[in-house]
Write a protein that holds these residues in place. Structure first.
Motif, mmCIF file in Angstrom:
data_model
loop_
_atom_site.group_PDB
_atom_site.id
_atom_site.type_symbol
_atom_site.label_atom_id
_atom_site.label_comp_id
_atom_site.label_asym_id
_atom_site.label_seq_id
_atom_site.Cartn_x
_atom_site.Cartn_y
_atom_site.Cartn_z
ATOM 1 N N ASP A 228 11.042 -4.767 -3.519
ATOM 2 C CA ASP A 228 12.385 -4.601 -4.073
ATOM 3 C C ASP A 228 12.927 -5.918 -4.613
ATOM 4 O O ASP A 228 13.586 -5.949 -5.662
ATOM 5 C CB ASP A 228 13.320 -4.050 -2.990
ATOM 6 N N GLN A 229 12.641 -7.005 -3.916
ATOM 7 C CA GLN A 229 13.093 -8.318 -4.386
ATOM 8 C C GLN A 229 12.409 -8.706 -5.693
ATOM 9 O O GLN A 229 13.025 -9.319 -6.566
ATOM 10 C CB GLN A 229 12.801 -9.380 -3.317
ATOM 11 N N ASP A 230 11.151 -8.318 -5.833
ATOM 12 C CA ASP A 230 10.393 -8.659 -7.044
ATOM 13 C C ASP A 230 10.747 -7.769 -8.229
ATOM 14 O O ASP A 230 10.819 -8.225 -9.367
ATOM 15 C CB ASP A 230 8.887 -8.556 -6.779
ATOM 16 N N ARG A 231 10.996 -6.481 -7.948
ATOM 17 C CA ARG A 231 11.112 -5.515 -9.038
ATOM 18 C C ARG A 231 12.519 -4.972 -9.242
ATOM 19 O O ARG A 231 12.811 -4.389 -10.280
ATOM 20 C CB ARG A 231 10.137 -4.361 -8.791
ATOM 21 N N HIS A 232 13.364 -5.087 -8.230
ATOM 22 C CA HIS A 232 14.762 -4.633 -8.337
ATOM 23 C C HIS A 232 14.846 -3.194 -8.847
ATOM 24 O O HIS A 232 15.549 -2.881 -9.794
ATOM 25 C CB HIS A 232 15.563 -5.555 -9.261
ATOM 26 N N GLY A 233 14.122 -2.315 -8.193
ATOM 27 C CA GLY A 233 14.158 -0.912 -8.593
ATOM 28 C C GLY A 233 13.164 -0.116 -7.784
ATOM 29 O O GLY A 233 12.695 -0.546 -6.732
ATOM 30 N N SER A 234 12.832 1.065 -8.281
ATOM 31 C CA SER A 234 11.900 1.923 -7.560
ATOM 32 C C SER A 234 10.459 1.600 -7.944
ATOM 33 O O SER A 234 10.196 0.962 -8.968
ATOM 34 C CB SER A 234 12.208 3.388 -7.864
ATOM 35 N N PHE A 235 9.537 2.061 -7.101
ATOM 36 C CA PHE A 235 8.111 1.837 -7.337
ATOM 37 C C PHE A 235 7.355 2.955 -6.653
ATOM 38 O O PHE A 235 7.844 3.596 -5.716
ATOM 39 C CB PHE A 235 7.659 0.476 -6.792
ATOM 40 N N LEU A 236 6.151 3.233 -7.100
ATOM 41 C CA LEU A 236 5.373 4.348 -6.589
ATOM 42 C C LEU A 236 4.744 4.033 -5.241
ATOM 43 O O LEU A 236 4.502 2.871 -4.897
ATOM 44 C CB LEU A 236 4.287 4.748 -7.587
ATOM 45 N N SER A 237 4.451 5.082 -4.485
ATOM 46 C CA SER A 237 3.888 4.911 -3.147
ATOM 47 C C SER A 237 2.539 4.204 -3.181
ATOM 48 O O SER A 237 2.201 3.460 -2.254
ATOM 49 C CB SER A 237 3.758 6.272 -2.452
ATOM 50 N N GLY A 238 1.766 4.411 -4.256
ATOM 51 C CA GLY A 238 0.489 3.711 -4.381
ATOM 52 C C GLY A 238 0.678 2.208 -4.470
ATOM 53 O O GLY A 238 -0.110 1.432 -3.897
ATOM 54 N N THR A 239 1.723 1.779 -5.155
ATOM 55 C CA THR A 239 2.040 0.354 -5.249
ATOM 56 C C THR A 239 2.407 -0.200 -3.871
ATOM 57 O O THR A 239 2.003 -1.311 -3.501
ATOM 58 C CB THR A 239 3.205 0.129 -6.223
ATOM 59 N N VAL A 240 3.156 0.600 -3.109
ATOM 60 C CA VAL A 240 3.533 0.186 -1.756
ATOM 61 C C VAL A 240 2.288 0.000 -0.901
ATOM 62 O O VAL A 240 2.146 -0.997 -0.185
ATOM 63 C CB VAL A 240 4.475 1.225 -1.104
ATOM 64 N N TYR A 241 1.373 0.951 -0.980
ATOM 65 C CA TYR A 241 0.179 0.853 -0.146
ATOM 66 C C TYR A 241 -0.671 -0.363 -0.535
ATOM 67 O O TYR A 241 -1.171 -1.074 0.347
ATOM 68 C CB TYR A 241 -0.679 2.113 -0.237
ATOM 69 N N ASP A 242 -0.838 -0.596 -1.832
ATOM 70 C CA ASP A 242 -1.624 -1.755 -2.275
ATOM 71 C C ASP A 242 -1.024 -3.055 -1.735
ATOM 72 O O ASP A 242 -1.745 -3.941 -1.268
ATOM 73 C CB ASP A 242 -1.695 -1.801 -3.800
ATOM 74 N N SER A 243 0.303 -3.169 -1.799
ATOM 75 C CA SER A 243 0.968 -4.385 -1.306
ATOM 76 C C SER A 243 0.865 -4.496 0.206
ATOM 77 O O SER A 243 0.662 -5.582 0.758
ATOM 78 C CB SER A 243 2.440 -4.382 -1.730
ATOM 79 N N TYR A 244 1.018 -3.367 0.883
ATOM 80 C CA TYR A 244 0.878 -3.349 2.342
ATOM 81 C C TYR A 244 -0.534 -3.780 2.740
ATOM 82 O O TYR A 244 -0.717 -4.596 3.654
ATOM 83 C CB TYR A 244 1.188 -1.940 2.867
ATOM 84 N N HIS A 245 -1.538 -3.244 2.052
ATOM 85 C CA HIS A 245 -2.934 -3.572 2.343
ATOM 86 C C HIS A 245 -3.175 -5.074 2.151
ATOM 87 O O HIS A 245 -3.838 -5.737 2.971
ATOM 88 C CB HIS A 245 -3.850 -2.763 1.423
ATOM 89 N N GLU A 246 -2.597 -5.626 1.092
ATOM 90 C CA GLU A 246 -2.756 -7.054 0.812
ATOM 91 C C GLU A 246 -2.105 -7.907 1.892
ATOM 92 O O GLU A 246 -2.675 -8.914 2.332
ATOM 93 C CB GLU A 246 -2.144 -7.363 -0.562
ATOM 94 N N ARG A 247 -0.921 -7.496 2.346
ATOM 95 C CA ARG A 247 -0.230 -8.250 3.394
ATOM 96 C C ARG A 247 -1.008 -8.189 4.707
ATOM 97 O O ARG A 247 -1.070 -9.175 5.463
ATOM 98 C CB ARG A 247 1.192 -7.720 3.614
ATOM 99 N N CYS A 248 -1.608 -7.047 5.023
ATOM 100 C CA CYS A 248 -2.436 -6.934 6.223
ATOM 101 C C CYS A 248 -3.643 -7.865 6.143
ATOM 102 O O CYS A 248 -3.981 -8.557 7.116
ATOM 103 C CB CYS A 248 -2.909 -5.488 6.404
#
Length: 350
Positions: free
Chosen positions: A276-296
């Motif tokens: 949200d800080q980077d994009r200031h809006g909505s994003f798809l669940s696939g994007t969330v998972y990719d970012s979550y996977h990267e953070r893990c």
């Protein structure tokens, strides 16, 4: 660091006050529905209200009003999100029996039927999490128990009819009690009373309370916000201080909400915050998972599967921490467009 707090327990969202502000009509409805001096069968009741409207406090306080001839049980779907877990907890509360794992649900049901001797009222808070699993089967079983009434509590479903099988809803037939969000004046009244009993005299400016009350109708957010402000000063809680600690106050509320969940829930929520800080809006669940996977991966933590994270996104949605728009079709069938909940506008939930 010294601060202006004299009794921090009173600023905790789990503290149960002796009196609830402006909930007299709802308390009367509960009393009418569960009048134990009549020979009629106890009614089932469904309580709906956005988060922070005092549903849990209303139910817990009401359960203390029954005479000793009525047994009461309270269970939260956050900690007990399957039929097995609820039946196991009910047996523990009713007869002190710890069953553990490895039993069949039907066995637990038979034990519970034998355990219910007196009139019994069972409150199932946070029902939404049970409905994601086998909550329908649980409600059907409980609705058929002799001398038993069920109070269901939800922050997301005003009516249970669309959520249950016809057979279950027909057997349950709950009366519905809806709680409206608190008004700014009610929020202020509740916080004034908590502050009067928990903070040093003359340590809270009216402007500070007005800031909180005009921002959110959610009492749990308001209490977390006020507590964080009180922890940050040795002098007085001003409007300026409240503005300064607003993000910290909301983060404290989020932390409290996620206490009953896994570290991956927290990591997932923090991932959405960063997106949200980077994009200031909505994003798809696939994007969330990719970012979550990267953070893990960066933290040397084994990531959960995409399907499991999809379930966790639903949990965050039920908690009112994120909002989701569903899209159907395409290569992956169903996907979600996700954004953080806008709590500043009063739209957040408990």
């Amino acid at each position: 660091m010294k601060n202006v707090i004299e009794n921090s327990d009173l600023l905790d969202r789990t503290y149960l006050p002796a009196q609830l502000v402006d909930r007299e009509p709802e308390q009367e409805t509960l009393s009418d529905a569960f009048a134990v001096d009549t020979e009629t069968r106890l009614q089932n009741l469904h309580i709906y209200g956005p988060r922070g409207t005092g549903k849990t406090h209303l139910v817990k306080q009401f359960l203390t009003t029954f005479p000793s001839t009525v047994t009461t049980c309270y269970i939260s779907g956050r900690n007990h999100d399957t039929e097995y877990k609820v039946l196991e907890k009910l047996l523990q509360q009713l007869i002190g029996e710890k069953t553990g794992t490895g039993h069949h649900v039907a066995d637990l049901q038979r034990r519970l039927q034998k355990a219910v001797n007196l009139k019994t009222v069972i409150a199932l808070d946070e029902l939404d999490f049970l409905l994601l699993q086998d909550g329908d089967d649980l409600l059907y079983f409980l609705s058929r128990l002799e001398n038993t009434a069920v109070i269901t509590v939800s922050a997301n479903h005003r009516s249970l009819e669309p959520e249950l099988d016809d057979r279950t809803y027909s057997s349950l037939q709950p009366r519905v009690l809806s709680l409206n969000p608190y008004t700014p004046s009610q929020v202020q009244q509740i916080l004034v009373e908590r502050a009067r009993r928990s903070l040093q005299p003359q340590s809270l400016e009216r402007a500070a309370l007005s800031r909180i009350a005009s921002t959110t109708p959610n009492i749990a957010i308001g209490l977390a916000w006020l507590r964080v402000a009180a922890e940050e000063t040795e002098d007085a809680i001003t409007g300026e201080l409240v503005d300064e600690v607003r993000p910290t106050g909301y983060n404290e509320y989020v932390t409290e909400l996620l206490e009953d969940f896994t570290p991956h829930h927290r990591r997932l929520y923090e991932t959405i915050e960063l997106l949200d800080q980077d994009r200031h809006g909505s994003f798809l669940s696939g994007t969330v998972y990719d970012s979550y996977h990267e953070r893990c991966t960066d933290a040397n933590v084994s990531p959960l599967s995409e399907r499991r994270i999809s379930d966790f996104l639903t949990h965050l949605e039920l908690l009112g921490l994120i909002e989701a728009t569903y899209h159907y079709g395409g290569r992956k069938g169903k996907t979600r467009e996700i954004e953080l909940a806008d709590w500043n506008g009063g739209g957040s939930s408990e």
